[in-house]
Design a protein around this motif. Sequence first.
Motif, mmCIF file in Angstrom:
data_model
loop_
_atom_site.group_PDB
_atom_site.id
_atom_site.type_symbol
_atom_site.label_atom_id
_atom_site.label_comp_id
_atom_site.label_asym_id
_atom_site.label_seq_id
_atom_site.Cartn_x
_atom_site.Cartn_y
_atom_site.Cartn_z
ATOM 1 N N CYS A 55 15.015 -15.208 16.862
ATOM 2 C CA CYS A 55 14.225 -14.309 17.551
ATOM 3 C C CYS A 55 12.933 -14.642 17.024
ATOM 4 O O CYS A 55 12.626 -15.277 16.169
ATOM 5 N N PRO A 56 11.944 -14.356 17.890
ATOM 6 C CA PRO A 56 10.422 -14.845 17.640
ATOM 7 C C PRO A 56 9.756 -14.024 16.334
ATOM 8 O O PRO A 56 10.479 -12.941 15.908
ATOM 9 N N ALA A 57 9.049 -14.660 15.552
ATOM 10 C CA ALA A 57 8.454 -14.048 14.393
ATOM 11 C C ALA A 57 7.896 -12.703 14.702
ATOM 12 O O ALA A 57 7.279 -12.448 15.956
ATOM 13 N N TRP A 58 7.934 -11.759 13.898
ATOM 14 C CA TRP A 58 7.506 -10.533 13.732
ATOM 15 C C TRP A 58 5.941 -10.542 13.461
ATOM 16 O O TRP A 58 5.680 -11.117 12.337
ATOM 17 N N THR A 59 5.262 -9.522 14.191
ATOM 18 C CA THR A 59 3.788 -9.322 13.738
ATOM 19 C C THR A 59 3.902 -8.602 12.413
ATOM 20 O O THR A 59 4.585 -7.742 12.185
ATOM 21 N N GLY A 60 2.670 -9.073 11.632
ATOM 22 C CA GLY A 60 2.598 -8.337 10.400
ATOM 23 C C GLY A 60 3.462 -8.927 9.204
ATOM 24 O O GLY A 60 3.368 -8.319 8.194
ATOM 25 N N GLN A 61 4.330 -9.923 9.402
ATOM 26 C CA GLN A 61 5.053 -10.535 8.415
ATOM 27 C C GLN A 61 5.706 -9.404 7.706
ATOM 28 O O GLN A 61 5.515 -9.454 6.275
ATOM 29 N N PRO A 62 6.570 -8.837 8.418
ATOM 30 C CA PRO A 62 7.424 -7.819 7.397
ATOM 31 C C PRO A 62 8.270 -8.482 6.452
ATOM 32 O O PRO A 62 8.934 -9.705 6.795
ATOM 33 N N PHE A 99 10.101 -3.515 20.647
ATOM 34 C CA PHE A 99 9.271 -3.573 19.424
ATOM 35 C C PHE A 99 8.657 -4.794 19.307
ATOM 36 O O PHE A 99 7.957 -5.140 17.935
ATOM 37 N N GLN A 100 8.484 -5.745 20.131
ATOM 38 C CA GLN A 100 7.716 -6.887 20.245
ATOM 39 C C GLN A 100 6.523 -7.065 21.145
ATOM 40 O O GLN A 100 5.976 -8.212 21.047
ATOM 41 N N GLY A 101 6.058 -5.815 21.622
ATOM 42 C CA GLY A 101 5.001 -5.878 22.544
ATOM 43 C C GLY A 101 3.721 -5.651 21.816
ATOM 44 O O GLY A 101 3.650 -5.164 20.483
ATOM 45 N N PRO A 102 2.539 -5.656 22.393
ATOM 46 C CA PRO A 102 1.317 -5.402 21.672
ATOM 47 C C PRO A 102 1.170 -4.040 21.246
ATOM 48 O O PRO A 102 0.350 -3.726 20.341
ATOM 49 N N ASP A 103 1.862 -3.021 21.811
ATOM 50 C CA ASP A 103 1.680 -1.593 21.556
ATOM 51 C C ASP A 103 2.781 -1.066 20.753
ATOM 52 O O ASP A 103 2.803 0.045 20.384
ATOM 53 N N ALA A 104 3.602 -2.101 20.290
ATOM 54 C CA ALA A 104 4.841 -1.683 19.403
ATOM 55 C C ALA A 104 4.174 -1.501 17.985
ATOM 56 O O ALA A 104 3.223 -2.094 17.426
ATOM 57 N N PRO A 105 4.840 -0.523 17.221
ATOM 58 C CA PRO A 105 4.703 -0.311 15.897
ATOM 59 C C PRO A 105 4.975 -1.653 14.942
ATOM 60 O O PRO A 105 5.662 -2.160 15.009
ATOM 61 N N VAL A 106 3.777 -1.728 14.061
ATOM 62 C CA VAL A 106 4.090 -2.922 13.192
ATOM 63 C C VAL A 106 5.033 -2.505 11.896
ATOM 64 O O VAL A 106 4.958 -1.654 11.267
ATOM 65 N N MET A 107 5.940 -3.469 11.898
ATOM 66 C CA MET A 107 7.072 -3.290 11.024
ATOM 67 C C MET A 107 6.610 -3.842 9.523
ATOM 68 O O MET A 107 6.068 -4.617 9.431
ATOM 69 N N ASP A 108 7.142 -3.044 8.663
ATOM 70 C CA ASP A 108 7.105 -3.212 7.094
ATOM 71 C C ASP A 108 8.196 -3.925 6.646
ATOM 72 O O ASP A 108 8.258 -4.915 5.868
ATOM 73 N N ALA A 124 0.892 -1.100 -0.023
ATOM 74 C CA ALA A 124 0.069 -0.143 0.134
ATOM 75 C C ALA A 124 0.973 1.263 0.005
ATOM 76 O O ALA A 124 2.055 1.217 0.627
ATOM 77 N N HIS A 125 0.379 2.321 -0.739
ATOM 78 C CA HIS A 125 0.983 3.303 -0.767
ATOM 79 C C HIS A 125 1.027 4.405 0.605
ATOM 80 O O HIS A 125 -0.150 4.823 0.847
ATOM 81 N N ARG A 126 2.066 4.314 1.408
ATOM 82 C CA ARG A 126 1.691 4.793 2.795
ATOM 83 C C ARG A 126 3.428 5.004 3.386
ATOM 84 O O ARG A 126 4.242 4.784 2.700
ATOM 85 N N LYS A 127 3.466 5.623 4.447
ATOM 86 C CA LYS A 127 4.834 5.613 5.193
ATOM 87 C C LYS A 127 5.058 4.390 5.722
ATOM 88 O O LYS A 127 3.996 3.756 6.566
ATOM 89 N N TYR A 128 6.100 3.761 5.593
ATOM 90 C CA TYR A 128 6.559 2.462 6.004
ATOM 91 C C TYR A 128 7.439 2.380 7.201
ATOM 92 O O TYR A 128 8.394 3.352 7.406
ATOM 93 N N ASN A 129 7.191 1.429 8.026
ATOM 94 C CA ASN A 129 8.020 1.407 9.168
ATOM 95 C C ASN A 129 9.442 0.228 8.973
ATOM 96 O O ASN A 129 8.912 -0.895 8.600
ATOM 97 N N VAL A 130 10.463 0.757 9.293
ATOM 98 C CA VAL A 130 11.656 -0.260 8.927
ATOM 99 C C VAL A 130 12.609 -0.307 10.317
ATOM 100 O O VAL A 130 12.712 0.832 11.066
#
Length: 278
Positions: free
Chosen positions: A206-213, A183-192, A112-118
């Motif tokens: 490391c544990p798998a990242w939420t959102g499948q970056p 960056f792995q808690g429930p309130d952490a930003p979802v990484m792209d 999606a065209h948006r600002k990405y988290n890295v």
Amino acid sequence: MEIESSQLFSVLGHPQRLAVFRLLMRRYPDRVSAGDIAAALDLRGSTLSVYLSALRDAGLISQHRQGTSLLYAADVDAAGRLTSYLFEDCCRSRPDLCRPAAFNPREGRTMAHRKYNVLFICTGNSARSIMAETLLRDLAGDRFTAYSAGTRARSELNPNAVELLTSKGHDITPLRAKHIAEFQGPDAPVMDFVFTVCDRAANEDCPAWTGQPISAHWGQPDPVKVTGTEAEKRLAFQQTYGALHNRISLFVALPLDSLDRMALQAHVDDIGRQRATT
């Protein structure tokens, strides 16, 4: 495929052989020496040799000679055939029966065209990852929100890294050492995107990242470990900065809105193969 897949399952059914394969997948596209694998997994050389032979005979890894050394890399095509077999044959290609993370509904679509988290990860979050965070923020902060973290974060930033960034005109005010747990808690930003920039961090499970970056390994030698004169130490930091600048420049030039996830993954892996430039 039935016979081939049963053989692959048999090889990967051994916990330590699976650990070797998973490490090489995390380090992809790197070619890793047997010594580095043994050190990362705390395995005896003779034991590891048996595991590597079994994985190579099954076609799960490849072996390459570099001088007198043997280097190993994961065969991602073999991994893809295995997951395809599970989905297409065992699950009859029905996502309602089996919906593993690898078959994300976003697969095959452009981002999606948006600002990405890295997120950039290294061990201490004191030098390489903070350089990468700063570079992305200053090169394309309008398109990306850059973060960095360490698997074993130090309490303070490396002074040589801070001095270099300051000398290049970067704002170091936002920088601080952080652990990846932030960056792995429930309130952490979802990484792209998640990039490891040191081999030791990539070796860790490391544990798998939420959102499948989309993830890749962009390993750089640790400039903090360089010994010698002050000039030699500064040169090491300059070389690391140059290599990261080169890779991040290539990354921000990618047409994200026209690449599907598979193509984008291939591009970020290719960037990981780029040689350093200062």
